[in-house]
Design a protein around this motif. Structure first.
Motif, short mmCIF file in Angstrom:
data_model
loop_
_atom_site.label_atom_id
_atom_site.label_comp_id
_atom_site.label_asym_id
_atom_site.label_seq_id
_atom_site.Cartn_x
_atom_site.Cartn_y
_atom_site.Cartn_z
N SER A 34 0.77 -1.15 0.01
CA SER A 34 0.09 0.21 0.08
C SER A 34 0.88 1.18 0.01
O SER A 34 1.95 1.37 0.62
N SER A 35 0.62 2.15 -0.62
CA SER A 35 1.19 3.43 -0.69
C SER A 35 0.56 4.53 0.18
O SER A 35 -0.74 4.59 0.22
N GLN A 49 -2.90 3.84 -2.73
CA GLN A 49 -3.16 2.61 -3.64
C GLN A 49 -2.73 1.39 -2.82
O GLN A 49 -1.78 1.36 -1.95
N ASP A 50 -3.41 0.30 -3.17
CA ASP A 50 -3.20 -1.03 -2.87
C ASP A 50 -2.56 -1.74 -4.21
O ASP A 50 -3.43 -1.75 -5.01
N VAL A 51 -1.58 -2.12 -4.42
CA VAL A 51 -1.04 -2.80 -5.54
C VAL A 51 -0.25 -4.01 -5.40
O VAL A 51 0.07 -4.22 -4.11
N GLU A 52 -0.16 -4.80 -6.51
CA GLU A 52 0.77 -6.10 -6.48
C GLU A 52 2.31 -5.74 -6.88
O GLU A 52 2.31 -5.18 -7.92
N ALA A 53 2.85 -6.42 -6.22
CA ALA A 53 4.49 -6.19 -6.92
C ALA A 53 4.92 -7.67 -6.93
O ALA A 53 4.75 -8.63 -6.43
N SER A 79 5.57 6.72 1.51
CA SER A 79 5.79 5.30 1.99
C SER A 79 5.14 4.18 1.22
O SER A 79 4.21 4.55 0.60
N ILE A 80 5.62 3.12 1.26
CA ILE A 80 4.90 1.88 1.22
C ILE A 80 5.10 0.94 2.08
O ILE A 80 6.25 0.61 2.69
N ASP A 81 3.88 0.21 2.37
CA ASP A 81 3.85 -0.69 3.52
C ASP A 81 3.51 -2.13 2.70
O ASP A 81 2.53 -2.16 2.20
N ALA A 94 7.12 -4.89 6.05
CA ALA A 94 8.16 -3.88 5.74
C ALA A 94 7.70 -2.75 5.47
O ALA A 94 6.68 -2.45 4.71
N LEU A 95 8.21 -1.53 5.95
CA LEU A 95 8.09 -0.17 5.56
C LEU A 95 9.27 0.46 4.92
O LEU A 95 10.17 0.65 5.63
N LEU A 96 9.00 1.17 3.70
CA LEU A 96 9.98 1.90 2.86
C LEU A 96 9.44 3.40 3.00
O LEU A 96 8.48 3.61 2.25
N ILE A 97 10.22 4.25 3.30
CA ILE A 97 9.73 5.67 3.17
C ILE A 97 10.88 6.16 2.33
O ILE A 97 11.95 6.05 2.35
N PHE A 98 10.51 7.18 1.38
CA PHE A 98 11.25 7.75 0.36
C PHE A 98 10.82 9.16 0.07
O PHE A 98 9.34 9.42 0.44
N GLU A 99 11.36 9.87 -0.89
CA GLU A 99 10.88 11.24 -1.29
C GLU A 99 10.54 11.03 -2.73
O GLU A 99 11.44 10.48 -3.60
N VAL A 100 9.51 11.57 -3.15
CA VAL A 100 9.07 11.89 -4.63
C VAL A 100 9.18 13.25 -5.21
O VAL A 100 8.76 14.22 -4.34
#
Length: 256
Positions: A34-35, A49-53, A79-81, A94-100
């Motif tokens: 999820s983003s 969003q909820d998406v598949e990777a 972030s994406i959870d 896992a949580l990933l935080i980043f800048e757009v």
């Protein structure tokens, strides 16, 4: 989670990341994520969003990159959870935080490709002056990007330094380019540009390396990039980090 694609901007992006665990690299075929966007005064974040990777395996060993397409509607902190179905029915996160960013560093999809005058076999005496790799294919160095994107045919360009790569897949990325070239010979142009302008001078000693002016012109912020360019010279797809044969072939078939 380790982010593998750093050049992210407002719009639709191919986002790649690696997942690790105490047992090693996570390689489940598909996972969910999820983003969220975080405004300046929002500590919880706004769901987007909820998406598949999907796991994209690298050619050697068990490592690989998860990739998905995410739409970022605003610049800032995101972030994406990530959720993985673990053993015994437990879900691990896992949580990933980043800048757009507001805009990309490297050319965006839809942008007109730079008409770059990269070196070809006509400019050198030996192939080791064009690439740090040991399995060079002179067909990847026959034409300039400028001539290719003006020819009316699609073009595939890979920027990578096979002998000097932090993730061990720059060489395999050039191999993917070769395989595409062999499958679609004559239907498109296939070009490899080494990240370094003087590959013959740096074998075993990266201290002498000079970044290729073509890499600078294209604004590439990391060491491995691939682009598919359509018949009109516009970028149809951009891949930061390793791109599989299937990923690149799917786009190439759309522009042939």
């Amino acid at each position: 989670a380790i982010l593998g694609t750093s050049d992210l901007s407002v719009g639709i992006n191919r986002v790649g990341f690696v997942l690790t665990s105490p047992d090693g690299i996570v390689s489940e075929p598909k996972i969910m994520l999820s983003s969220r966007y975080y405004a300046a005064d929002d500590s919880e974040g706004e769901f987007r969003q909820d998406v598949e990777a999907e796991f994209q395996p690298w050619p050697y060993g068990v490592r690989g990159l998860y990739t998905t397409m995410l739409d970022f509607d605003v610049a800032g902190r995101w972030s994406i959870d990530i959720s993985v179905d673990g053993r015994n029915g437990f879900i691990k996160n896992a949580l990933l935080i980043f800048e757009v960013l507001e805009s990309y560093s490297a050319p965006a999809v839809g942008a007109i490709a730079f008409k770059s005058m990269n070196k070809t076999v006509a400019d050198v005496e030996t192939l080791d002056q064009l690439s740090t790799g040991s399995t060079n294919d002179d067909e990847l160095y026959q034409t300039t990007i400028a001539d290719a994107v003006s020819s009316g045919k699609p073009t595939v360009v890979v920027f990578a330094s096979p002998a000097f790569c932090t993730n061990a897949v720059c060489g395999p990325q050039v191999d993917v380019l070769k395989r595409l070239k062999d499958r679609y010979r004559g239907q498109a142009h296939f070009i490899h540009v080494d990240f370094y302008d003087n590959p013959e001078e740096i074998q075993g000693n990266l201290d002498r390396a000079r970044i290729s002016p073509i890499v600078v012109e294209w604004g590439l912020p990391s060491i491995e990039w691939s682009f598919v360019i359509d018949r009109q010279g516009a970028v149809a797809a951009r891949f930061e980090a390793f791109a599989t044969l299937r990923e690149m072939e799917e786009v190439l078939l759309q522009v042939l």
